[in-house]
Design an enzyme around this catalytic site. Structure first.
Site, short mmCIF file in Angstrom:
data_model
loop_
_atom_site.label_atom_id
_atom_site.label_comp_id
_atom_site.label_asym_id
_atom_site.label_seq_id
_atom_site.Cartn_x
_atom_site.Cartn_y
_atom_site.Cartn_z
N CYS A 78 -5.73 -1.34 -6.39
CA CYS A 78 -4.64 -0.55 -5.68
C CYS A 78 -3.38 -0.94 -6.57
O CYS A 78 -3.09 -2.09 -6.67
CB CYS A 78 -4.33 -1.17 -4.43
SG CYS A 78 -2.84 -0.83 -3.45
N CYS A 104 -3.42 -4.44 0.18
CA CYS A 104 -2.15 -3.84 -0.17
C CYS A 104 -1.43 -2.81 0.82
O CYS A 104 -0.17 -2.91 1.11
CB CYS A 104 -2.54 -2.84 -1.56
SG CYS A 104 -1.14 -2.06 -2.21
#
Length: 396
Positions: free
Chosen positions: A201, A101
């Site tokens: 995330c 991410c």
């Protein structure tokens, strides 16, 4: 002219204080909230209040008197993170969405949006620091661990490049978590007492099997227990004719067949499990808890062993394919046949371990001084020299 910084405001205390500190330092600050991906069918909805987060981010921006907007990155997030995760689990590997991410979304897609808004820098609420050194007339950027040892997040940024680091600021890297909360409290920021987010995330808390079942169909298979006294663990170390043979031996996985152990239970899909996992096996009655020591997604078998000291859990080293070797400090990259003593970790929050990197033409061997538990394919290994993270790679 004031330098312009776009802060990734997540609705948490760390990014809120980052924005405040940058404002105090005289930057022109803009707050941007990323909506990344949301699927009510797999998130524990109350635990993933992305709307609440974006409202909190907006209130912080309002309090600080900075411009604020939301950007929807769900399409890129699905393509680059979610699809990648399905693909990795299907192959029997365990990806790390947080590292990805940062590499693919925050410091790529998001950064490009920020720079298009005319920003000089992007800032995040990560607990890590940036250093600068000058070599041969050029600036080299260093990724340093956060001062708060308990919160250091440098591992999650292990895939960053010099280019990304040059445009990034980490305002809270020098602070302890308690100091960050104190600043937020003194400034009456709505996020001052907000709990730290848990889970994937930007997705929030997810029931991973539910998440994976969207794409990976449940399929019943056997759970097999391998005894610690098995002769395959007791083999003598062979004599090696060269260094490569020895390295291959140290990173080699144990190979299991169903006939090596006994059936102790059933599972709903080997791809839902990862090495070192203890919960979710639903097998009772053993003197010590069972741990997953290997998974076979082709035959749909999970191999387990009793107790956290089971020899099947430990390995002395790992290998990274050459195209997965990444140096944050490109100037320190090893040439073929070179070695380097480092400290390394194979998961977030793991204390740093003494290790040696061995570079070959096919990739890199990371050999630890002490055997490591649950070295897991698809996860990232990151290596350090003291406080500085030098590079990383995907465990193959």
């Amino acid at each position: 002219m004031k330098k312009k910084v776009v802060v990734g405001l997540s609705g948490g205390v760390d990014s809120s204080v980052s924005a405040y500190l940058l404002q105090q330092q005289g930057y022109e600050v803009i707050g941007l909230f990323m909506k990344n991906w949301h699927d009510d069918s797999v998130t524990i909805s109350d635990e993933c209040p992305w709307l609440d987060d974006s409202n909190d981010a907006m209130m912080v921006a309002d309090k600080l008197g900075i411009p604020f907007q939301t950007v929807d990155l769900s399409e890129e997030y699905k393509e680059r993170i979610v699809d990648y995760m399905f693909n990795e689990y299907e192959r029997g590997r365990t990806p790390n969405p947080d590292v990805l991410c940062n590499r693919e979304i925050k410091f790529d897609v998001f950064m490009k949006i920020a720079l298009n808004l005319g920003a000089d820098y992007v800032a995040t609420g990560h607990y890590c620091r940036k250093g600068e050194i000058y070599q041969n007339g050029e600036t080299v950027y260093q990724l340093l661990s956060g001062k708060d040892n308990n919160k250091d997040q440098s591992y999650f940024l292990c895939q960053l490049t010099q280019e990304q680091l040059s445009k990034t600021l980490f305002p809270i890297g020098e602070l302890q978590k308690a100091e960050v909360r104190k600043i937020a409290s003194e400034q009456n920021l709505v996020t001052a007492d907000k709990k730290d987010s848990q889970g994937l995330c930007f997705i929030g808390k997810v029931r991973l099997p539910d998440f994976l079942q969207q794409k990976l169909q449940p399929k019943e298979g056997k759970i097999i227990e391998i005894e610690a006294e098995k002769e395959l663990y007791a083999s003598e170390t062979p004599n090696f004719s060269n260094k490569r043979e020895e390295l291959d031996y140290m990173v080699k996985k144990y190979e299991y067949a169903p006939s090596d152990g006994k059936i102790v239970g059933k599972h709903q899909g080997a791809h839902y499990f990862t090495k070192g996992q203890r919960k979710g096996l639903a097998v009772g009655g053993t003197p010590e808890p069972l741990f997953v020591i290997d998974t076979d997604v082709v035959e749909n078998v999970i191999y387990t062993g009793q107790g956290k000291n089971h020899p099947g859990i430990y390995r002395k080293g790992l290998f990274i394919q050459q195209d997965e070797v990444h140096w944050v400090r490109k100037d320190l990259a090893l040439n073929t046949e070179e070695r380097l003593k480092v400290q390394a970790r194979i998961r977030y929050r793991q204390p740093l371990q003494e290790a040696t990197l061995h570079q070959t033409e096919n990739g890199m061997y990371v050999i630890f001084d002490d055997p490591q538990a649950s070295i897991t394919e698809g996860q990232f290994v990151a290596w350090y020299e003291g406080e500085e993270l030098l590079g990383s790679g995907v465990i193959s």
